[in-house]
Write a protein that holds these residues in place. Structure first.
Motif, PDB file in Angstrom:
ATOM      1  N   LEU A  81      33.410  53.987  32.051  1.00 13.99           N
ATOM      2  CA  LEU A  81      32.949  52.607  31.891  1.00 13.99           C
ATOM      3  C   LEU A  81      33.970  51.798  31.100  1.00 13.99           C
ATOM      4  O   LEU A  81      34.261  50.646  31.439  1.00 13.99           O
ATOM      5  CB  LEU A  81      31.580  52.577  31.203  1.00 13.99           C
ATOM      6  N   TYR A  82      34.531  52.406  30.068  1.00 14.19           N
ATOM      7  CA  TYR A  82      35.563  51.749  29.267  1.00 14.19           C
ATOM      8  C   TYR A  82      36.767  51.368  30.129  1.00 14.19           C
ATOM      9  O   TYR A  82      37.274  50.247  30.052  1.00 14.19           O
ATOM     10  CB  TYR A  82      35.996  52.666  28.116  1.00 14.19           C
ATOM     11  N   LEU A  83      37.218  52.294  30.964  1.00 17.23           N
ATOM     12  CA  LEU A  83      38.374  52.026  31.826  1.00 17.23           C
ATOM     13  C   LEU A  83      38.046  50.986  32.893  1.00 17.23           C
ATOM     14  O   LEU A  83      38.877  50.121  33.202  1.00 17.23           O
ATOM     15  CB  LEU A  83      38.872  53.326  32.462  1.00 17.23           C
ATOM     16  N   LEU A  84      36.841  51.034  33.462  1.00 15.56           N
ATOM     17  CA  LEU A  84      36.434  50.038  34.441  1.00 15.56           C
ATOM     18  C   LEU A  84      36.368  48.659  33.791  1.00 15.56           C
ATOM     19  O   LEU A  84      36.826  47.671  34.364  1.00 15.56           O
ATOM     20  CB  LEU A  84      35.083  50.412  35.063  1.00 15.56           C
ATOM     21  N   ASP A  85      35.828  48.592  32.586  1.00 17.44           N
ATOM     22  CA  ASP A  85      35.760  47.325  31.863  1.00 17.44           C
ATOM     23  C   ASP A  85      37.169  46.782  31.630  1.00 17.44           C
ATOM     24  O   ASP A  85      37.418  45.582  31.809  1.00 17.44           O
ATOM     25  CB  ASP A  85      35.017  47.524  30.540  1.00 17.44           C
ATOM     26  N   ALA A  86      38.101  47.652  31.258  1.00 18.21           N
ATOM     27  CA  ALA A  86      39.491  47.229  31.033  1.00 18.21           C
ATOM     28  C   ALA A  86      40.103  46.705  32.332  1.00 18.21           C
ATOM     29  O   ALA A  86      40.820  45.688  32.333  1.00 18.21           O
ATOM     30  CB  ALA A  86      40.313  48.388  30.471  1.00 18.21           C
ATOM     31  N   GLU A  87      39.828  47.385  33.438  1.00 13.27           N
ATOM     32  CA  GLU A  87      40.340  46.937  34.737  1.00 13.27           C
ATOM     33  C   GLU A  87      39.815  45.539  35.076  1.00 13.27           C
ATOM     34  O   GLU A  87      40.574  44.667  35.505  1.00 13.27           O
ATOM     35  CB  GLU A  87      39.923  47.919  35.827  1.00 13.27           C
ATOM     36  N   LEU A  88      38.539  45.322  34.873  1.00 15.87           N
ATOM     37  CA  LEU A  88      37.934  44.028  35.199  1.00 15.87           C
ATOM     38  C   LEU A  88      38.432  42.930  34.263  1.00 15.87           C
ATOM     39  O   LEU A  88      38.502  41.763  34.648  1.00 15.87           O
ATOM     40  CB  LEU A  88      36.411  44.125  35.159  1.00 15.87           C
ATOM     41  N   GLY A  89      38.807  43.306  33.066  1.00 15.78           N
ATOM     42  CA  GLY A  89      39.338  42.334  32.114  1.00 15.78           C
ATOM     43  C   GLY A  89      40.699  41.794  32.500  1.00 15.78           C
ATOM     44  O   GLY A  89      41.120  40.742  32.008  1.00 15.78           O
ATOM     45  N   ALA A  90      41.386  42.475  33.393  1.00 16.79           N
ATOM     46  CA  ALA A  90      42.717  42.035  33.808  1.00 16.79           C
ATOM     47  C   ALA A  90      42.676  40.943  34.890  1.00 16.79           C
ATOM     48  O   ALA A  90      43.708  40.360  35.217  1.00 16.79           O
ATOM     49  CB  ALA A  90      43.520  43.234  34.318  1.00 16.79           C
ATOM     50  N   ARG A  91      41.493  40.668  35.427  1.00 12.19           N
ATOM     51  CA  ARG A  91      41.393  39.653  36.484  1.00 12.19           C
ATOM     52  C   ARG A  91      41.728  38.281  35.913  1.00 12.19           C
ATOM     53  O   ARG A  91      41.264  37.893  34.851  1.00 12.19           O
ATOM     54  CB  ARG A  91      39.984  39.634  37.066  1.00 12.19           C
ATOM     55  N   VAL A  92      42.556  37.542  36.659  1.00 10.08           N
ATOM     56  CA  VAL A  92      42.912  36.181  36.255  1.00 10.08           C
ATOM     57  C   VAL A  92      42.487  35.213  37.350  1.00 10.08           C
ATOM     58  O   VAL A  92      42.430  35.560  38.533  1.00 10.08           O
ATOM     59  CB  VAL A  92      44.424  36.025  35.962  1.00 10.08           C
ATOM     60  N   TYR A  93      42.202  34.014  36.932  1.00 11.19           N
ATOM     61  CA  TYR A  93      41.768  32.973  37.853  1.00 11.19           C
ATOM     62  C   TYR A  93      42.952  32.495  38.692  1.00 11.19           C
ATOM     63  O   TYR A  93      44.037  32.239  38.178  1.00 11.19           O
ATOM     64  CB  TYR A  93      41.172  31.801  37.078  1.00 11.19           C
ATOM     65  N   THR A  94      42.722  32.372  39.981  1.00 11.90           N
ATOM     66  CA  THR A  94      43.701  31.808  40.906  1.00 11.90           C
ATOM     67  C   THR A  94      42.984  30.764  41.747  1.00 11.90           C
ATOM     68  O   THR A  94      41.968  31.067  42.384  1.00 11.90           O
ATOM     69  CB  THR A  94      44.294  32.890  41.831  1.00 11.90           C
ATOM     70  N   ALA A  95      43.493  29.549  41.732  1.00 11.10           N
ATOM     71  CA  ALA A  95      42.862  28.467  42.503  1.00 11.10           C
ATOM     72  C   ALA A  95      42.953  28.778  44.002  1.00 11.10           C
ATOM     73  O   ALA A  95      43.923  29.397  44.449  1.00 11.10           O
ATOM     74  CB  ALA A  95      43.542  27.137  42.204  1.00 11.10           C
ATOM     75  N   PRO A  96      41.955  28.342  44.768  1.00 12.89           N
ATOM     76  CA  PRO A  96      41.993  28.586  46.208  1.00 12.89           C
ATOM     77  C   PRO A  96      43.162  27.859  46.857  1.00 12.89           C
ATOM     78  O   PRO A  96      43.591  26.804  46.380  1.00 12.89           O
ATOM     79  CB  PRO A  96      40.646  28.045  46.713  1.00 12.89           C
ATOM     80  N   SER A  97      43.643  28.416  47.963  1.00 17.46           N
ATOM     81  CA  SER A  97      44.818  27.850  48.626  1.00 17.46           C
ATOM     82  C   SER A  97      44.492  27.159  49.944  1.00 17.46           C
ATOM     83  O   SER A  97      45.359  26.973  50.771  1.00 17.46           O
ATOM     84  CB  SER A  97      45.837  28.973  48.868  1.00 17.46           C
ATOM     85  N   LEU A  98      43.248  26.754  50.122  1.00 11.79           N
ATOM     86  CA  LEU A  98      42.838  26.067  51.332  1.00 11.79           C
ATOM     87  C   LEU A  98      43.410  24.651  51.342  1.00 11.79           C
ATOM     88  O   LEU A  98      43.289  23.922  50.369  1.00 11.79           O
ATOM     89  CB  LEU A  98      41.314  26.007  51.405  1.00 11.79           C
ATOM     90  N   VAL A  99      44.060  24.295  52.425  1.00 10.84           N
ATOM     91  CA  VAL A  99      44.604  22.946  52.579  1.00 10.84           C
ATOM     92  C   VAL A  99      43.609  22.129  53.386  1.00 10.84           C
ATOM     93  O   VAL A  99      43.221  22.509  54.479  1.00 10.84           O
ATOM     94  CB  VAL A  99      45.982  22.975  53.287  1.00 10.84           C
ATOM     95  N   LEU A 100      43.182  21.013  52.813  1.00 12.20           N
ATOM     96  CA  LEU A 100      42.204  20.167  53.501  1.00 12.20           C
ATOM     97  C   LEU A 100      42.891  19.151  54.353  1.00 12.20           C
ATOM     98  O   LEU A 100      43.456  18.274  54.182  1.00 12.20           O
ATOM     99  CB  LEU A 100      41.260  19.517  52.502  1.00 12.20           C
TER     100      LEU A 100
END
Length: 170
Positions: free
Chosen positions: A151-170
Motif C-alpha cells: 500500500l505504501y508503494l502504491l501510494d508513492a506511485e500515485l503521488g507521482a501523477r502530475v496534471y497535464t492539460a487536455p490536448s483537444l483542439v477545438l
C-alpha cells in the motif's frame, strides 16, 4: 448551428463533468484524511481533468453559437467504509460517464452532426482511458492494498501523477 437535442445534451454534460470533479475532490479529501497523500494527489489531478472536460464542452457550445446554461451541481452523496470503496465508486462513475458520452454521440449520429461526432471522438477515447485507469487502480489495490508495504508503494506511485492539460483542439 447544432440540433437542439444535441446542444441540450452537450450542455447537460458540462454539469455532469463538473459533478465528476466534485466527486473526485471528495475522494481526494477522503484519502487525505486517511493520510494517503498519493491517492489524494491522484484524485485531485483527476478532478482537474474533469473540470477541463467541462470547459471543453462549454467552449464547443460557444464556438457553435450555442448558449451555455450552468445548473446546480449537487454535492456527491458518498460514504466510504474502507479504502477500496472510493476506487469502486470511481470505476462505476466512469462507466456512467461513458454511457452519457455514448448517448450524446448517438444523438449526433441520428442528426448526421458529423462535426459533433468528431468532437466527441476525443471523449470516447478518453473514456476508454478513464475506465482502464479506474480498473487498474482497483486491481492494484486488490493485489497490494492488504499489505502495508504494498500500500505504501502504491501510494508513492500515485503521488507521482502530475496534471497535464487536455490536448483537444477545438
Amino acid at each position: 448551428m447544432l440540433h437542439k437535442e444535441v446542444a441540450r445534451l452537450l450542455n447537460e454534460q458540462i454539469n455532469k463533468e463538473l459533478y465528476s470533479a466534485y466527486l473526485y475532490l471528495e475522494i481526494s479529501n477522503y484519502y487525505q484524511e486517511k493520510n494517503l497523500a498519493g491517492f489524494q494527489n491522484w484524485y485531485f489531478v483527476q478532478a482537474q481533468e474533469e473540470r477541463d472536460h467541462a470547459m471543453l464542452f462549454m467552449t464547443y457550445l460557444q464556438n457553435n453559437s450555442e448558449s451555455v446554461t450552468l445548473d446546480t451541481i449537487k454535492a456527491p452523496n458518498t460514504s466510504f467504509s474502507d479504502l477500496k470503496d472510493p476506487l469502486n465508486a470511481a470505476m462505476a462513475h466512469e462507466q456512467y460517464v461513458t454511457k452519457l458520452i455514448n448517448n450524446i454521440y448517438d444523438a449526433a449520429f441520428q442528426e448526421k452532426d458529423y462535426r459533433t461526432m468528431q468532437f466527441l471522438d476525443w471523449f470516447i477515447k478518453e473514456q476508454g482511458e478513464e475506465e482502464k485507469n479506474a480498473d487498474d487502480l482497483c486491481k492494484k489495490y486488490d493485489l497490494f492494498g492488504s499489505d502495508a508495504k504494498g500500500l505504501y508503494l502504491l501510494d508513492a506511485e500515485l503521488g507521482a501523477r502530475v496534471y497535464t492539460a487536455p490536448s483537444l483542439v477545438l
